[in-house]
Design a protein around this motif. Sequence first.
Motif, PDB file in Angstrom:
ATOM      1  N   UNK A 147       0.873  -1.178   0.000  1.00 50.84           N
ATOM      2  CA  UNK A 147       0.000   0.000   0.000  1.00 50.84           C
ATOM      3  C   UNK A 147       0.911   1.229   0.000  1.00 50.84           C
ATOM      4  N   UNK A 148       0.859   1.994  -1.087  1.00 53.61           N
ATOM      5  CA  UNK A 148       1.806   3.098  -1.260  1.00 53.61           C
ATOM      6  C   UNK A 148       1.082   4.406  -1.531  1.00 53.61           C
ATOM      7  N   UNK A 149       1.664   5.478  -1.065  1.00 53.80           N
ATOM      8  CA  UNK A 149       1.141   6.811  -1.341  1.00 53.80           C
ATOM      9  C   UNK A 149       1.888   7.455  -2.502  1.00 53.80           C
ATOM     10  N   UNK A 150       1.137   8.173  -3.336  1.00 57.01           N
ATOM     11  CA  UNK A 150       1.747   8.812  -4.513  1.00 57.01           C
ATOM     12  C   UNK A 150       1.425  10.293  -4.537  1.00 57.01           C
ATOM     13  N   UNK A 151       2.452  11.100  -4.642  1.00 54.26           N
ATOM     14  CA  UNK A 151       2.304  12.542  -4.853  1.00 54.26           C
ATOM     15  C   UNK A 151       3.195  12.887  -6.041  1.00 54.26           C
ATOM     16  N   UNK A 152       2.610  13.488  -7.053  1.00 53.93           N
ATOM     17  CA  UNK A 152       3.307  13.701  -8.326  1.00 53.93           C
ATOM     18  C   UNK A 152       4.609  14.488  -8.156  1.00 53.93           C
ATOM     19  N   UNK A 153       4.634  15.361  -7.156  1.00 54.48           N
ATOM     20  CA  UNK A 153       5.795  16.267  -7.065  1.00 54.48           C
ATOM     21  C   UNK A 153       7.083  15.549  -6.650  1.00 54.48           C
ATOM     22  N   UNK A 154       6.965  14.291  -6.218  1.00 54.01           N
ATOM     23  CA  UNK A 154       8.161  13.469  -5.976  1.00 54.01           C
ATOM     24  C   UNK A 154       8.729  12.903  -7.274  1.00 54.01           C
ATOM     25  N   UNK A 155       8.004  13.040  -8.382  1.00 53.17           N
ATOM     26  CA  UNK A 155       8.331  12.299  -9.599  1.00 53.17           C
ATOM     27  C   UNK A 155       8.536  13.215 -10.803  1.00 53.17           C
ATOM     28  N   UNK A 156       8.892  14.474 -10.520  1.00 48.97           N
ATOM     29  CA  UNK A 156       8.978  15.464 -11.591  1.00 48.97           C
ATOM     30  C   UNK A 156      10.024  15.068 -12.640  1.00 48.97           C
ATOM     31  N   UNK A 157      11.066  14.377 -12.207  1.00 47.04           N
ATOM     32  CA  UNK A 157      12.101  13.953 -13.158  1.00 47.04           C
ATOM     33  C   UNK A 157      11.589  13.010 -14.236  1.00 47.04           C
ATOM     34  N   UNK A 158      10.428  12.403 -14.008  1.00 48.50           N
ATOM     35  CA  UNK A 158       9.864  11.485 -14.994  1.00 48.50           C
ATOM     36  C   UNK A 158       8.738  12.122 -15.808  1.00 48.50           C
ATOM     37  N   UNK A 159       8.491  13.426 -15.559  1.00 48.05           N
ATOM     38  CA  UNK A 159       7.319  14.066 -16.178  1.00 48.05           C
ATOM     39  C   UNK A 159       7.413  14.063 -17.710  1.00 48.05           C
ATOM     40  N   UNK A 160       8.553  14.463 -18.226  1.00 48.43           N
ATOM     41  CA  UNK A 160       8.667  14.645 -19.681  1.00 48.43           C
ATOM     42  C   UNK A 160       8.457  13.315 -20.411  1.00 48.43           C
ATOM     43  N   UNK A 161       9.068  12.265 -19.899  1.00 51.94           N
ATOM     44  CA  UNK A 161       8.913  10.962 -20.548  1.00 51.94           C
ATOM     45  C   UNK A 161       7.467  10.493 -20.473  1.00 51.94           C
ATOM     46  N   UNK A 162       6.856  10.667 -19.288  1.00 58.86           N
ATOM     47  CA  UNK A 162       5.460  10.252 -19.125  1.00 58.86           C
ATOM     48  C   UNK A 162       4.550  11.048 -20.059  1.00 58.86           C
ATOM     49  N   UNK A 163       4.816  12.351 -20.196  1.00 56.26           N
ATOM     50  CA  UNK A 163       3.997  13.197 -21.070  1.00 56.26           C
ATOM     51  C   UNK A 163       4.131  12.738 -22.518  1.00 56.26           C
ATOM     52  N   UNK A 164       5.336  12.385 -22.901  1.00 55.94           N
ATOM     53  CA  UNK A 164       5.544  11.905 -24.271  1.00 55.94           C
ATOM     54  C   UNK A 164       4.779  10.595 -24.504  1.00 55.94           C
ATOM     55  N   UNK A 165       4.795   9.703 -23.506  1.00 59.61           N
ATOM     56  CA  UNK A 165       4.036   8.444 -23.625  1.00 59.61           C
ATOM     57  C   UNK A 165       2.534   8.705 -23.703  1.00 59.61           C
TER      58      UNK A 165
END
Lengths: 343, 343
Positions: free
Chosen positions: B281-299
């Motif tokens: 059971x994990x918590x997710x907040x996008x601001x921990x993952x900003x380094x992956x934003x560009x790749x995710x947006x491209x996908x």
Amino acid sequence: MPYAIPDYVLPTINRQVLLTARPDGIPRPGHFTIVEAQIPAPGEEQILVRNIYLSVDPAQRGWCSAEANYSAPVALGAPMRGLAVGVVVQSRVGGFSEGDFVYGFFGWQDYAAVGPQAVLHRADDNLPLDAFGSLLGINGITAYLALTRLGRPEPGDTLVVSTGAGSVGSFVGQIGRHLGCRTVAVAGGPAKAARCLERFGYDAAIDYHDDDIGSALAVAAEDGVDIYYDNTGGPILDAVLRQMAVAGRIVQCGTASIASWTPAPTGPRNEREILTRRLVWSGFVIFDHIGRYAQAASDMARLWQEGKVLYDTDLATGIEAAPGAIARLYAGDNAGKLLVYIG
Amino acid sequence: MPYAIPDYVLPTINRQVLLTARPDGIPRPGHFTIVEAQIPAPGEEQILVRNIYLSVDPAQRGWCSAEANYSAPVALGAPMRGLAVGVVVQSRVGGFSEGDFVYGFFGWQDYAAVGPQAVLHRADDNLPLDAFGSLLGINGITAYLALTRLGRPEPGDTLVVSTGAGSVGSFVGQIGRHLGCRTVAVAGGPAKAARCLERFGYDAAIDYHDDDIGSALAVAAEDGVDIYYDNTGGPILDAVLRQMAVAGRIVQCGTASIASWTPAPTGPRNEREILTRRLVWSGFVIFDHIGRYAQAASDMARLWQEGKVLYDTDLATGIEAAPGAIARLYAGDNAGKLLVYIG
């Protein structure tokens, strides 16, 4: 073969501890009956094991229960499911020979005829024989694998362990310390708290009988808890969870004894804490990780040989001690891994 | 630069939506005041952005609150923190030019002078402009990263999504389906449940207003739930958690609106479920993952271009619509990602 077999006469009957009543909570002596049976003959692809140490484990409470669990319940009238350290006295399996020492699911009885899949570990490391039911038993290997794989300790992390002096917790604390964590035990009573500090090298110990856990943790883990290794659940969990650091890990390795979890008792809701602290809360059951057992055992043996981790065995003697042994775990009056010597 | 800027006159004042009262729960129009201010001059290493779409996000409830959270509270009297899609009208930063379209923390106002770290994403994919506040906004990228990284979907998994028609959930369901999961939505009311099936391609939809979630899941997820993507917590979580498959993953991505989590409300204890089902059971907040934003947006852009994922925008018009917009999210009367067009 590092162990000399004492020059004794093997028993000619098979004493068995049968589960004869379904406990509503903790298994007690009245739930078991000791009977005498014939020694089984091993079938094809089976070994006959003579048990020497019967292992007493908290998981046995669940195995006695009729409630759905991660293992099927023990049938009424069947020998109690249990781990043991024993010696092979007859082998019809390639790779096993008479005189091999083994640790596995041999049940609470003198003799077991089992297939090789019942063996969790071959006792061929250079260690005292009781270590195979403790340091390298499911308690020690659970501590090692659950902490390293789910807890993911990093040097400088603060690690809190409930039942910090227990048969799992004492290893978690010592392994965590070895890996560079600041270690904090939660234990019941001043004697156990003192044992955590003096014997297992924790940096701090909180006596949950006396201390307010939240306030004590605010001092002992002032920057928050990076890893909470939980063997109890309940109010200790509730307090520690609210002191977790961002990105902290909770390893759920056990829960306290209550009569029933159906319906579940109530407690504070946790989803907001999981979210805002971005926690990872995982459950660990050793039987999912059997493929890593041998490597973990080798690592634990090395840690003991290097003096990084010690283990304590609390020995009961005679199969008659087995029926009351699970309840002793929950009374918390054992000091070290509880084994019943029947050799 | 794929977007033509309409031939219009830029505003000569800077309208701002200030947070002027601290809400006790959901922010409503009375907590905000719209004022007129001077257009700021960008400092060194700043860009001046003219906002076009203001984004309305559930996280803004937390930002308005004085309670500790993963972000500092918005100060009383300050412009409301918020994401927006805008266009650079003046640049003093290398790499940004007048006419560049950007998505980031520009606040609820006409103009923002910000450093480049305020920009979450450059709007240079070949998509409609509103997609940058939705498909590629924090809602879409949260759905993508939280599902793939914490949910770890495998073909054949059963994925349950709460607020399955919502601005995050609708993407989770579509991405999960694309990855070969059986997808089950939980949604409030028959219209939303129908929308989950017809528009977002879920295999099943449970209306939590009408259905008993536990019984409905026993049918819709008869082999258990492998992934529960939770945007709500509360009784829906309680029901789904008890239908999780062994080794299931719960992704905590949001929680329901209640006045306060301190002290936490009570609910069924979960540690025994975590343990025996070996959940994560994990918590997710996008601001921990900003380094992956560009790749995710491209996908995500590619998935839209290939017709695998669609997005819906619910457009309000005029900055006057902003103060009431957060409450609309919690009333659940938006159909699609809520954006306020102020261009």
